[in-house]
Write a protein that holds these residues in place. Structure first.
Motif, PDB file in Angstrom:
ATOM      1  N   GLN A  90       0.865  -1.180   0.000  1.00 55.94           N
ATOM      2  CA  GLN A  90       0.000   0.000   0.000  1.00 55.94           C
ATOM      3  C   GLN A  90       0.902   1.230   0.000  1.00 55.94           C
ATOM      4  N   LEU A  91       0.554   2.188  -0.823  1.00 54.82           N
ATOM      5  CA  LEU A  91       1.429   3.342  -0.977  1.00 54.82           C
ATOM      6  C   LEU A  91       0.616   4.548  -1.422  1.00 54.82           C
ATOM      7  N   PHE A  92       0.863   5.662  -0.776  1.00 56.21           N
ATOM      8  CA  PHE A  92       0.231   6.914  -1.167  1.00 56.21           C
ATOM      9  C   PHE A  92       1.330   7.960  -1.362  1.00 56.21           C
ATOM     10  N   LEU A  93       1.619   8.264  -2.619  1.00 51.15           N
ATOM     11  CA  LEU A  93       2.560   9.317  -2.964  1.00 51.15           C
ATOM     12  C   LEU A  93       1.795  10.478  -3.588  1.00 51.15           C
ATOM     13  N   ALA A  94       2.327  11.667  -3.443  1.00 52.96           N
ATOM     14  CA  ALA A  94       1.783  12.841  -4.124  1.00 52.96           C
ATOM     15  C   ALA A  94       2.819  13.336  -5.118  1.00 52.96           C
ATOM     16  N   LEU A  95       2.343  14.046  -6.128  1.00 51.60           N
ATOM     17  CA  LEU A  95       3.224  14.663  -7.111  1.00 51.60           C
ATOM     18  C   LEU A  95       2.786  16.115  -7.266  1.00 51.60           C
ATOM     19  N   ILE A  96       3.724  17.039  -7.066  1.00 51.96           N
ATOM     20  CA  ILE A  96       3.417  18.465  -7.135  1.00 51.96           C
ATOM     21  C   ILE A  96       4.218  19.091  -8.271  1.00 51.96           C
ATOM     22  N   GLU A  97       3.515  19.794  -9.153  1.00 54.20           N
ATOM     23  CA  GLU A  97       4.170  20.522 -10.241  1.00 54.20           C
ATOM     24  C   GLU A  97       3.593  21.932 -10.338  1.00 54.20           C
ATOM     25  N   GLY A  98       4.391  22.843 -10.889  1.00 52.85           N
ATOM     26  CA  GLY A  98       3.888  24.173 -11.225  1.00 52.85           C
ATOM     27  C   GLY A  98       3.594  25.081 -10.050  1.00 52.85           C
ATOM     28  N   ILE A  99       4.129  24.778  -8.876  1.00 54.93           N
ATOM     29  CA  ILE A  99       3.921  25.630  -7.704  1.00 54.93           C
ATOM     30  C   ILE A  99       5.146  26.539  -7.553  1.00 54.93           C
ATOM     31  N   GLU A 100       4.918  27.832  -7.605  1.00 53.60           N
ATOM     32  CA  GLU A 100       6.019  28.794  -7.552  1.00 53.60           C
ATOM     33  C   GLU A 100       6.194  29.420  -6.169  1.00 53.60           C
ATOM     34  N   ASP A 101       5.126  29.490  -5.401  1.00 57.43           N
ATOM     35  CA  ASP A 101       5.153  30.175  -4.110  1.00 57.43           C
ATOM     36  C   ASP A 101       5.543  29.197  -3.003  1.00 57.43           C
ATOM     37  N   PRO A 102       6.627  29.474  -2.261  1.00 62.08           N
ATOM     38  CA  PRO A 102       7.041  28.545  -1.206  1.00 62.08           C
ATOM     39  C   PRO A 102       6.012  28.406  -0.087  1.00 62.08           C
ATOM     40  N   PHE A 103       5.193  29.440   0.154  1.00 60.78           N
ATOM     41  CA  PHE A 103       4.131  29.332   1.160  1.00 60.78           C
ATOM     42  C   PHE A 103       3.110  28.281   0.730  1.00 60.78           C
ATOM     43  N   HIS A 104       2.699  28.330  -0.542  1.00 61.94           N
ATOM     44  CA  HIS A 104       1.729  27.357  -1.039  1.00 61.94           C
ATOM     45  C   HIS A 104       2.328  25.954  -1.059  1.00 61.94           C
ATOM     46  N   PHE A 105       3.585  25.864  -1.452  1.00 63.45           N
ATOM     47  CA  PHE A 105       4.269  24.564  -1.467  1.00 63.45           C
ATOM     48  C   PHE A 105       4.303  23.975  -0.057  1.00 63.45           C
ATOM     49  N   GLY A 106       4.686  24.796   0.915  1.00 62.63           N
ATOM     50  CA  GLY A 106       4.713  24.332   2.299  1.00 62.63           C
ATOM     51  C   GLY A 106       3.344  23.941   2.807  1.00 62.63           C
ATOM     52  N   ASP A 107       2.328  24.695   2.418  1.00 64.89           N
ATOM     53  CA  ASP A 107       0.954  24.397   2.830  1.00 64.89           C
ATOM     54  C   ASP A 107       0.503  23.050   2.271  1.00 64.89           C
ATOM     55  N   MET A 108       0.884  22.759   1.029  1.00 64.05           N
ATOM     56  CA  MET A 108       0.535  21.470   0.425  1.00 64.05           C
ATOM     57  C   MET A 108       1.238  20.323   1.145  1.00 64.05           C
ATOM     58  N   LEU A 109       2.509  20.499   1.457  1.00 70.07           N
ATOM     59  CA  LEU A 109       3.236  19.457   2.183  1.00 70.07           C
ATOM     60  C   LEU A 109       2.594  19.195   3.540  1.00 70.07           C
TER      61      LEU A 109
END
Length: 243
Positions: A90-109
């Protein structure tokens, strides 16, 4: 290259997660709260030097103003490989592309880690200058969660398919399924793109199924990537916990 993480939450995460070497802790000599005492104790246990100094000196070294009198000088963090998950059923990975803002990137993580995501695939990018912002925005999740750098996204996703990991894209198109009518596979990569750039052709070409989030009102504008990440990640968690 050394990086400075700021604030109790980020510094504590760096120490406990052990994804990077913490060179030293810098703390306001007047700071004696319980959380700070815990951090200093953990640093001592791991042989990390602690330097007490005046608050004005801390302010000079910090990038932001919300450090609370605590900094950590750290090395670059370690990254993981898709091969690390080869034997998972069982595995749940995410893939993030096209995010430029580090605040939004951190929020997604932050959302992905809270929802039990095992790791996040990201394209190559120098986020090092924003390490402190990302750690703070993610409430330390960026230190705890696995991160996989996809130097060649097409090759990496082909490897994932070889390991029977299916790619599910957050993308509204003619084949997309309402996420609440969809059952996530046991081994899933959930791919989410930014509002402006979206997902790359390498990802959409490897997509096994597209899903969308249904709206209650007739609203044609896409949700933010961070909002979509939270909804989809916790729907995955709900399904996984359902008997």
């Amino acid at each position: 290259m050394k990086h400075i993480l700021e604030g109790n939450i980020s510094v504590k995460a760096a120490i406990l997660a052990q994804r990077r070497k913490v060179e030293q802790i810098l703390v306001d000599e007047q700071k004696h709260d319980r959380d700070t005492r815990f951090i200093i104790a953990q640093a001592a246990k791991r042989g990390i030097p602690v330097r007490k100094m005046k608050r004005t000196h801390i302010d000079e070294l910090a990038c932001g103003k919300t450090h609370g009198g605590l900094l950590a000088e750290c090395s670059e963090r370690s990254y993981q490989s898709i091969d690390d998950y080869r034997d998972r059923h069982q595995l749940f990975l995410a893939l993030i592309e096209g995010i430029e803002d580090p605040f939004h990137f951190g929020d997604m993580l932050r959302s992905f880690y809270a929802a039990g995501c095992d790791g996040v695939i990201i394209p190559p990018r120098n986020w090092t200058s924003a390490a402190a912002v990302i750690a703070k925005a993610s409430a330390g999740a960026s230190e705890y969660i696995d991160l996989i750098i996809a130097d060649d996204m097409e090759s990496l996703l082909a490897q994932c398919h070889h390991q029977h990991i299916q790619v599910v894209c957050a993308l509204r198109n003619e084949t997309a399924i309402n996420v609440y009518d969809y059952r996530f596979p046991d081994k899933t990569i959930l791919a989410i793109g930014g509002a402006m750039r979206g997902l790359s052709k390498a990802v959409t070409s490897a997509c096994d199924q597209s899903v969308y989030i249904p709206y209650a009102n007739d609203f044609r504008n896409a949700m933010s990537a961070s909002g979509s990440a939270a909804i989809l990640a916790f729907e995955h968690l709900r399904q996984r916990r359902k008997p």
